[in-house]
Design a protein around this motif. Structure first.
Motif, short mmCIF file in Angstrom:
data_model
loop_
_atom_site.label_atom_id
_atom_site.label_comp_id
_atom_site.label_asym_id
_atom_site.label_seq_id
_atom_site.Cartn_x
_atom_site.Cartn_y
_atom_site.Cartn_z
N ARG A 69 3.03 14.63 -4.40
CA ARG A 69 3.01 14.45 -2.94
C ARG A 69 3.64 15.63 -2.23
NH1 ARG A 69 6.81 10.63 0.34
NH2 ARG A 69 5.71 10.31 2.30
N ALA A 73 4.69 3.99 -4.98
CA ALA A 73 4.26 4.92 -6.03
C ALA A 73 3.85 4.17 -7.28
CB ALA A 73 5.39 5.90 -6.36
N VAL A 74 4.51 3.05 -7.54
CA VAL A 74 4.29 2.26 -8.75
C VAL A 74 4.91 0.89 -8.53
CG1 VAL A 74 6.43 3.16 -9.79
CG2 VAL A 74 4.63 2.25 -11.28
N HIS A 113 -3.72 0.33 -5.65
CA HIS A 113 -4.38 1.49 -6.26
C HIS A 113 -3.42 2.36 -7.04
CE1 HIS A 113 -2.72 3.11 -2.54
NE2 HIS A 113 -2.97 4.35 -2.96
N ARG A 114 -2.24 1.83 -7.40
CA ARG A 114 -1.28 2.56 -8.19
C ARG A 114 -0.95 1.76 -9.45
NH1 ARG A 114 1.11 5.87 -4.11
NH2 ARG A 114 -0.63 7.15 -3.42
N ALA A 153 4.60 11.03 -9.05
CA ALA A 153 3.87 10.77 -7.81
C ALA A 153 4.49 11.53 -6.64
CB ALA A 153 3.86 9.27 -7.51
N SER A 184 0.82 -1.22 0.00
CA SER A 184 0.00 0.00 0.00
C SER A 184 0.85 1.26 0.00
CB SER A 184 -0.92 0.00 1.23
OG SER A 184 -0.16 0.13 2.43
#
Length: 264
Positions: free
Chosen positions: A254, A174-175, A195-196, A250, A171
């Motif tokens: 951030r 970034a990738v 979710h990335r 990402a 979780s």
């Protein structure tokens, strides 16, 4: 680019002679070595330096290219280099390192603005231990380009509990670069849990019907999980490079858009 900034700042402060600055700028945008034209301008255009494909170059050619690039202060990365050639090059350039599993020669550049430790990581996963050489090519590429990298190897679908055990860690990325041979199922599974973006890398590992990576390539292209991009068979470099670009975006988002590529 970092070397150019340092040189101009030094000239501004009166510590560097104008001729030294002009000598450096003459090598831009490229340097003609007869057998190669080294693109010193690429970092200014792309944020990352030129990367050398070493498979069909001899040690002398690679060495001349690296020496030309090293004079500009850029990070160095050469892919697909066998150990024999690597030994000759490292003997001539002690500041260059060799990763034998990935078959990569490299020298990391200066890190500035934010430390690697503060960045969302690129996470590299391999389905099996036989996929590690390709996974390492991706991981080392991303590290040379300034990324924080986390490795999770041998977490394929034949033992799904090994992957599920990592959910909390997954979780935080970034990738993801997900490397798999055989049927190539792991990227779809990972993409269904995170979710990335997922970058899928098919490998040529497998028995006859895997057709040297064609079967996992087609499986990944037909993934039922959205958010999966696929690179070519065994192309760990391409995956690591793309993952680094995504991680830069990402991390810039951030930190309020203030952070770009962290390589010089």
């Amino acid at each position: 680019m970092e070397r150019l900034v340092q040189l101009l700042q030094s000239y501004k402060e009166g510590a560097t002679d104008l001729h030294e600055v002009l000598d450096f700028l003459r090598r831009l945008p490229f340097e003609n070595l007869d057998f190669a034209r080294v693109d010193h301008h690429r970092t200014l255009r792309r944020g990352y330096p030129e990367v050398v494909y070493g498979e069909d170059k001899d040690a002398s050619q690679i060495l001349h290219i690296l020496q030309a690039m090293d004079a500009t202060g850029t990070p160095l990365l050469v892919t697909r280099v066998h150990a024999e050639k690597a030994a000759q090059i490292c003997a001539a350039m002690p500041n260059v390192h060799y990763e034998p599993r990935a078959r990569v020669l490299y020298k990391k550049g200066p890190i500035f603005e934010r430390t690697v430790a503060e960045r969302l990581p690129v996470q590299v996963l391999s389905a099996g231990s036989s996929d590690i050489p390709v996974a390492e090519e991706a991981a080392v590429t991303a590290e040379v380009l300034g990324q924080k990298v986390q490795r999770f190897y041998d977490v394929g679908v034949a033992g799904l509990h090994r992957l599920l055990h990592l959910l909390d860690e997954l979780s935080k990325a970034a990738v993801y670069v997900v490397v798999a041979g055989m049927e190539g199922a792991l990227p779809s599974v990972v993409a269904g849990l995170v979710h990335r973006p997922v970058i899928a890398v098919p490998t040529s590992i497998g028995y006859g019907a895997s057709f040297k990576g064609l079967a996992p390539l087609l499986g990944m292209l037909n993934s039922c999980a959205p958010g999966v991009a696929v690179v070519n068979i065994d192309n760990g470099f391409g995956a690591g490079y793309l993952a680094s670009m995504i991680a830069d975006m990402a991390n810039a988002f951030r930190h309020g858009g203030s952070e770009g590529s962290e390589t010089g």
